[in-house]
Design an enzyme around this catalytic site. Sequence first.
Site, PDB file in Angstrom:
ATOM      1  N   HIS A 185       0.747  -1.034   0.041  1.00  0.00           N
ATOM      2  CA  HIS A 185      -0.034   0.155  -0.021  1.00  0.00           C
ATOM      3  C   HIS A 185       0.914   1.378   0.099  1.00  0.00           C
ATOM      4  O   HIS A 185       1.897   1.243   0.510  1.00  0.00           O
ATOM      5  CB  HIS A 185      -0.955  -0.068   1.038  1.00  0.00           C
ATOM      6  CG  HIS A 185      -0.433  -0.114   2.430  1.00  0.00           C
ATOM      7  ND1 HIS A 185       0.054  -1.188   2.888  1.00  0.00           N
ATOM      8  CD2 HIS A 185      -0.231   0.669   3.536  1.00  0.00           C
ATOM      9  CE1 HIS A 185       0.563  -1.043   4.017  1.00  0.00           C
ATOM     10  NE2 HIS A 185       0.347   0.144   4.546  1.00  0.00           N
ATOM     11  N   HIS A 189       0.647   5.396   1.000  1.00  0.00           N
ATOM     12  CA  HIS A 189       0.003   6.385   1.693  1.00  0.00           C
ATOM     13  C   HIS A 189       0.212   7.740   0.883  1.00  0.00           C
ATOM     14  O   HIS A 189       1.432   8.141   0.435  1.00  0.00           O
ATOM     15  CB  HIS A 189       0.908   6.560   3.081  1.00  0.00           C
ATOM     16  CG  HIS A 189       0.643   5.572   4.093  1.00  0.00           C
ATOM     17  ND1 HIS A 189      -0.356   5.438   4.971  1.00  0.00           N
ATOM     18  CD2 HIS A 189       1.468   4.328   4.356  1.00  0.00           C
ATOM     19  CE1 HIS A 189      -0.144   4.198   5.655  1.00  0.00           C
ATOM     20  NE2 HIS A 189       0.757   3.742   5.131  1.00  0.00           N
TER      21      HIS A 189
END
Length: 130
Positions: free
Chosen positions: A93, A95
């Site tokens: 992932h 951010h």
Amino acid sequence: MASIFTRIINREIPAHIVAEDEKHIAFLDINPLVMGHTLVVPKKEVDYIFDLDDQTLTGLNIFAKKVALAIGKAIPCNRVAVSVIGLEVPHTHIHLIPMNSMGDVNFSRPKLTPSKEGLAETAEKIRKQF
């Protein structure tokens, strides 16, 4: 066992989704550093970003750019920071964090605890920028 992000992708648990295509999804962090803090995730569950194949990595970054541009239009900020950190969720992932100072991207400071309504409103602001 599927990661929490895979469970969001599969709609097994709710999330404030701001963008999605066939290979990627972006949703608000429920405990953000600042409002608008968004996670960009490939739908393919791979733990470490540099274990992604080149095509998936490239696609993820292009998708993240589109999301970052929408965040920058929706949330007053000087820039949208990009960070790939964390060991708590074994699913790649990125951010994306609206920032006005370096302190806005300090992961050691206390996180916000916004209401569901506040998150929904923020997600809608970002979605409208696509």
